[in-house]
Design a protein around this motif. Structure first.
Motif, mmCIF file in Angstrom:
data_model
loop_
_atom_site.group_PDB
_atom_site.id
_atom_site.type_symbol
_atom_site.label_atom_id
_atom_site.label_comp_id
_atom_site.label_asym_id
_atom_site.label_seq_id
_atom_site.Cartn_x
_atom_site.Cartn_y
_atom_site.Cartn_z
ATOM 1 N N PRO A 189 26.616 -17.429 -12.328
ATOM 2 C CA PRO A 189 26.669 -18.329 -13.618
ATOM 3 C C PRO A 189 26.892 -19.779 -13.416
ATOM 4 O O PRO A 189 26.459 -20.786 -14.300
ATOM 5 C CB PRO A 189 27.923 -17.555 -14.330
ATOM 6 N N ALA A 190 27.943 -20.107 -12.305
ATOM 7 C CA ALA A 190 28.261 -21.825 -12.122
ATOM 8 C C ALA A 190 27.205 -22.407 -11.762
ATOM 9 O O ALA A 190 27.039 -23.696 -12.172
ATOM 10 C CB ALA A 190 29.316 -21.600 -11.173
ATOM 11 N N SER A 191 25.919 -21.998 -11.187
ATOM 12 C CA SER A 191 24.828 -22.695 -10.794
ATOM 13 C C SER A 191 23.552 -22.209 -11.511
ATOM 14 O O SER A 191 22.555 -22.698 -11.291
ATOM 15 C CB SER A 191 24.571 -22.572 -9.369
ATOM 16 N N GLY A 192 23.741 -21.333 -12.581
ATOM 17 C CA GLY A 192 22.697 -20.917 -13.473
ATOM 18 C C GLY A 192 21.680 -20.080 -12.542
ATOM 19 O O GLY A 192 20.419 -20.162 -12.836
ATOM 20 N N GLY A 193 22.414 -19.173 -11.648
ATOM 21 C CA GLY A 193 21.637 -18.403 -10.813
ATOM 22 C C GLY A 193 21.123 -17.363 -11.349
ATOM 23 O O GLY A 193 22.035 -16.542 -11.764
ATOM 24 N N TRP A 194 19.727 -16.875 -11.521
ATOM 25 C CA TRP A 194 19.362 -15.449 -12.241
ATOM 26 C C TRP A 194 18.236 -14.888 -11.251
ATOM 27 O O TRP A 194 17.420 -15.590 -10.371
ATOM 28 C CB TRP A 194 18.734 -15.936 -13.475
ATOM 29 N N LEU A 195 18.318 -13.819 -11.154
ATOM 30 C CA LEU A 195 17.455 -12.917 -10.493
ATOM 31 C C LEU A 195 16.883 -12.003 -11.516
ATOM 32 O O LEU A 195 17.418 -11.297 -12.210
ATOM 33 C CB LEU A 195 17.806 -11.855 -9.454
ATOM 34 N N LEU A 196 15.461 -12.122 -11.951
ATOM 35 C CA LEU A 196 14.829 -11.585 -13.124
ATOM 36 C C LEU A 196 13.655 -10.726 -12.439
ATOM 37 O O LEU A 196 12.817 -11.172 -11.749
ATOM 38 C CB LEU A 196 14.221 -12.718 -13.872
ATOM 39 N N ALA A 197 13.684 -9.701 -13.086
ATOM 40 C CA ALA A 197 12.639 -8.627 -12.506
ATOM 41 C C ALA A 197 11.685 -8.494 -13.829
ATOM 42 O O ALA A 197 12.356 -8.309 -15.026
ATOM 43 C CB ALA A 197 13.200 -7.153 -12.457
ATOM 44 N N LEU A 198 10.402 -8.621 -13.693
ATOM 45 C CA LEU A 198 9.616 -8.514 -15.139
ATOM 46 C C LEU A 198 8.546 -7.389 -14.750
ATOM 47 O O LEU A 198 8.093 -7.007 -13.756
ATOM 48 C CB LEU A 198 8.736 -9.875 -15.098
ATOM 49 N N ARG A 199 8.386 -6.817 -16.188
ATOM 50 C CA ARG A 199 7.346 -5.779 -16.272
ATOM 51 C C ARG A 199 6.579 -6.006 -17.444
ATOM 52 O O ARG A 199 6.732 -6.662 -18.285
ATOM 53 C CB ARG A 199 7.849 -4.416 -16.483
ATOM 54 N N ARG A 200 5.206 -5.750 -17.056
ATOM 55 C CA ARG A 200 4.022 -6.009 -17.945
ATOM 56 C C ARG A 200 4.220 -5.202 -19.271
ATOM 57 O O ARG A 200 4.686 -3.901 -19.057
ATOM 58 C CB ARG A 200 2.662 -5.980 -17.481
ATOM 59 N N GLU A 201 3.756 -5.435 -20.279
ATOM 60 C CA GLU A 201 3.390 -4.571 -21.444
ATOM 61 C C GLU A 201 2.500 -3.242 -20.919
ATOM 62 O O GLU A 201 1.770 -3.533 -20.073
ATOM 63 C CB GLU A 201 2.960 -5.385 -22.520
ATOM 64 N N GLN A 202 2.938 -2.125 -21.524
ATOM 65 C CA GLN A 202 2.134 -1.229 -21.298
ATOM 66 C C GLN A 202 1.190 -1.029 -22.578
ATOM 67 O O GLN A 202 1.338 -0.504 -23.470
ATOM 68 C CB GLN A 202 3.209 0.352 -21.319
ATOM 69 N N ILE A 203 -0.031 -1.533 -21.997
ATOM 70 C CA ILE A 203 -1.224 -1.298 -22.963
ATOM 71 C C ILE A 203 -1.740 0.032 -22.652
ATOM 72 O O ILE A 203 -2.689 0.459 -21.634
ATOM 73 C CB ILE A 203 -2.212 -2.281 -22.462
ATOM 74 N N GLU A 204 -1.048 0.997 -23.370
ATOM 75 C CA GLU A 204 -1.192 2.338 -22.979
ATOM 76 C C GLU A 204 -2.087 3.182 -24.084
ATOM 77 O O GLU A 204 -1.829 2.886 -25.336
ATOM 78 C CB GLU A 204 0.020 3.053 -23.067
ATOM 79 N N THR A 205 -3.012 3.994 -23.846
ATOM 80 C CA THR A 205 -3.661 4.911 -24.651
ATOM 81 C C THR A 205 -2.973 6.440 -24.778
ATOM 82 O O THR A 205 -2.934 6.958 -23.642
ATOM 83 C CB THR A 205 -5.279 5.242 -24.125
ATOM 84 N N ILE A 206 -2.602 6.570 -25.733
ATOM 85 C CA ILE A 206 -1.590 7.957 -25.975
ATOM 86 C C ILE A 206 -2.567 8.726 -26.648
ATOM 87 O O ILE A 206 -3.106 8.491 -27.703
ATOM 88 C CB ILE A 206 -0.423 7.575 -26.736
ATOM 89 N N ARG A 207 -2.491 10.016 -26.105
ATOM 90 C CA ARG A 207 -3.308 11.053 -26.709
ATOM 91 C C ARG A 207 -2.421 11.773 -27.418
ATOM 92 O O ARG A 207 -1.583 12.865 -27.083
ATOM 93 C CB ARG A 207 -4.048 11.827 -25.698
#
Length: 722
Positions: free
Chosen positions: A417-435
């Motif tokens: 936090p002192a240096s604004g240090g972030w590790l960010l894990a990102l995931r795409r939206e699930q454009i999912e076809t649900i049956r």
């Protein structure tokens, strides 16, 4: 719908555990804990052949000896937790019954369920169940496990369809195993919405893991009881009548009989075996119990598979974490160190892309545009939790909805936090076809049961596309993330300590190097006062002042690079006991040749900066190790007298020389530089530690108690942020 007050909450509020009705293929008797009859089903005279009376003692009922024995035992054992459910075969009025006896905090219940299958046949089915259980234990994946389970349950019970579905994070369920009659439409691969099982039904599925509806077209039988008694809680009853909404739901599916067997893992409804039959079907109680045992074996096997998978993941993550921390401690550029391990980190965290940010710099790993990564970083809170989760676009600040594009899933680790240090894990939206197995929404209509939500009328496949949501991080990934964050915090703490030390070394060198040019300038000024040649002395002054200017410029440059990384303190409630124990454990692992002995009071907490206090304790431990007599233990104690917290580190050794003791907490100690034990540094650690402790309104002192050198940190017990 809102105007009528009819919504899913109405459905969820239905008191299905106290219907006051039972299914007609059996009869029920309910006693108080003294053995007096308090209620019974209206069909007792017809099915059991006698007329019950209120408050009739159990011993006076015309029941066979095995049933009376079970009832008496349950009455004697009944209490707040109830007695263990038991079953016994009995004959009443010329008919064969399974009598199931159980109790709760208020009543002892005997249920007499008609059985039309002989005992020998039931025993054969039980043997089949035992064989099935042995096969289930050998399965290696959840998919093969559930498919085998539905096949075995269908073979044992004779249902037309047996489905196994597993609940997702949103409580909807995917059908991942199915065994069915060839004439039926398969549901394998379809999803059932969470609304199909309201909250109170989910609760009953968890505490009463098997449920049979022998004939969906039955006419319920009412309970007769003492006026004024509370409704009979039938949560554990096998004959409990079914919600009219659920009856309508099954009728819409064309089902005439059903059975559900819960798969409960770690106290949570993990999945369900759902059995359907197109005509009425009564499955004997003992065969149902065999199916219940199969479900318990399923649950244990699922838990074992899950634990094995999680252990593998944690082990792999630990390996990645170890290599990352080694690089972080050696590499000057934190973001470059993270980028070097980006591929392994992405796999460990289950991320489609990673973003590293610190002090205004942003690096990206994966198929994400730099502009998108910048927008993601800009959306982060300045303060707040160290682990940040977002799984839906609506959870992001409004200004970020468009710039983030498809990257709606975020797991952020605020490692510095002192240096604004972030590790960010990102995931795409699930454009999912649900049956879906039918359109999931319920409709409010007026029908035979009044104006209410009705269950789905169609179970034909209904396809829906879902956007703006990403798969949430599961408990295993979150555990890995928290462990990674803790190690990165420690690495950041170490880096800050090293940078503080480097800054102090620079100041020490600066002070030393400034002496010569200052002395030259002073001497030149003195000579000038006595009328000497000014040209030669002017060049000397120019050279000396230029050297001073370069030295000062270097300090200013480093100050700019080091901006924001001073001794800023972040006070938070900290378990001091745990902090000291952890640091001693780390020292033991890192330096197995040194013996550490501790006397740490438990449960000592205070509002401090945990990283900085860890730096203080680590420094004292390091000093004790370097300066202590070899082979003698380092002694660490922690005390709390209510007003002051004292951390004491002792090592066996000679007292510090008086001339050094007076300068012990100064940054520039000439004798420290000459000490061979300080060959890796300049003796600045105690100066930094003292400043940290003073920032907490405490003190760091030295003492000698033969044969021990003693350093003591004293902090106010109620220390909090200024």
């Amino acid at each position: 719908m809102s105007s009528s007050g009819v919504d899913l909450a109405n459905c969820a509020d239905e008191p299905i555990h106290i219907p006051g009705l039972i299914q007609p293929h059996g009869a029920l008797l309910a006693f108080d804990h003294g053995g007096a009859l308090r209620s019974w089903s209206a069909n007792v005279p017809a099915l059991l052949g006698f007329a019950p009376m209120l408050n009739q003692d159990v011993a006076r009922l015309p029941l066979q000896a095995p049933v009376l024995a079970q009832l008496r035992e349950c009455i004697d054992d009944s209490g707040a937790e109830g007695c263990t459910r038991t079953a016994v075969e009995t004959t009443m009025a010329g008919q064969l019954f399974d009598c199931i006896v159980h109790s709760d905090a208020h009543r002892v219940i005997a249920e007499f369920e008609l059985r039309d299958i002989r005992t020998e046949t039931v025993a054969t089915f039980a043997l089949k169940a035992h064989t099935a259980i042995e096969r289930l234990k050998r399965q290696k994946t959840v998919g093969t496990l559930l498919q085998l389970a539905v096949e075995q349950v269908r073979a044992i019970t004779g249902f037309d369809r047996v489905m196994a579905y597993r609940f997702r994070h949103d409580d909807s369920g995917d059908v991942i195993g199915e065994a069915l009659d060839a004439s039926l439409q398969p549901f394998l691969g379809m999803r059932y919405p969470a609304s199909d099982i309201p909250a109170q039904a989910r609760r009953l599925y968890t505490i009463n893991t098997l449920r049979l509806i022998a004939d969906i077209g039955y006419t319920p039988v009412a309970l007769v009881g003492a006026p004024g008694d509370p409704p009979l809680d039938m949560s554990h009853a096998v004959l409990r009548s079914v919600s009219p909404i659920h009856v309508e739901y099954l009728q819409n599916m064309g089902v005439a009989a059903s059975m559900s067997v819960s798969i409960v893992v770690n106290g949570r409804l993990w999945g369900l075996l759902a059995c359907h039959h197109m005509t009425s079907l009564r499955v004997p109680y003992s065969i149902r119990m065999a199916c219940d045992v199969i479900a318990q074996v399923l649950a244990a096997t699922v838990q074992s598979l899950d634990a094995r998978q999680r252990a593998t993941m944690v082990e792999q993550a630990a390996d990645v974490r170890t290599h990352l921390i080694e690089t972080l401690l050696q590499e000057d550029d934190v973001l470059a160190a993270l980028a070097r391990h980006a591929a392994d980190l992405a796999a460990t965290l289950g991320a489609d892309a990673l973003v590293f940010a610190q002090q205004g710099r942003v690096l990206v790993h994966g198929e994400m545009a730099h502009e998108t990564a910048t927008a993601v970083v800009a959306s982060l809170p300045v303060d707040g939790e160290e682990v940040l989760q977002r799984c839906n676009r609506t959870e992001w600040p409004a200004a970020a909805h468009v710039p983030i594009g498809p990257w709606v899933g975020l797991l952020g680790l605020h490692f510095d936090p002192a240096s604004g240090g972030w590790l960010l894990a990102l995931r795409r939206e699930q454009i999912e076809t649900i049956r879906w197995a039918g359109k999931p929404e319920k409709l409010a209509v007026t029908g035979p049961l009044g104006h209410r939500l009705t269950p789905r009328g169609s179970f034909n496949e209904w396809v829906e596309s879902v956007t703006d949501s990403a798969e949430p991080w599961d408990a295993g990934r979150l555990l890995v993330a928290e462990q990674l964050l803790a190690e990165m915090h420690r690495a950041s703490m170490t880096r800050h300590a090293e940078m503080d030390r480097a800054r102090m070394q620079l100041l020490a060198m600066l002070g030393h190097d400034l002496r010569d040019p200052l002395q030259s300038i002073t001497m030149a000024a003195t000579v000038l006062q006595h009328g000497a040649q000014p040209q030669q002395l002017g060049r000397r002054i120019e050279r000396s002042s230029g050297r001073m200017q370069r030295l000062i410029s270097q300090v200013l440059d480093m100050s700019r690079l080091d901006s924001g990384m001073g001794l800023a303190l972040r006070h938070e409630s900290t378990d001091i006991s745990r902090l000291v124990e952890d640091l001693v454990d780390e020292a033991r692992l890192a330096h197995p040749g040194t013996l550490y002995e501790t006397a740490v009071a438990s449960g000592v907490t205070a509002g401090v900066d945990p990283d900085r206090m860890a730096q203080v304790v680590s420094n004292l431990l390091s000093n004790a190790r370097h300066h202590g007599t070899g082979g003698q233990p380092v002694l660490v104690t922690l005390r709390d007298d209510g007003e002051t917290i004292a951390i004491e580190v002792r090592n066996h050794g000679a007292p510090i020389a008086p001339e050094l003791e007076s300068q012990l907490f100064n940054p520039f100690k000439r004798m420290a530089l000459q000490n061979r034990a300080n060959r890796t540094g300049m003796g600045l650690g105690l100066y930094i530690a003292s400043n940290i402790v003073q920032g907490h309104r405490g003190s760091l002192t030295y003492g000698y108690e033969a044969p021990h050198v003693v350093f003591t940190v004293r902090l106010p017990a109620a220390e909090s942020a200024p």
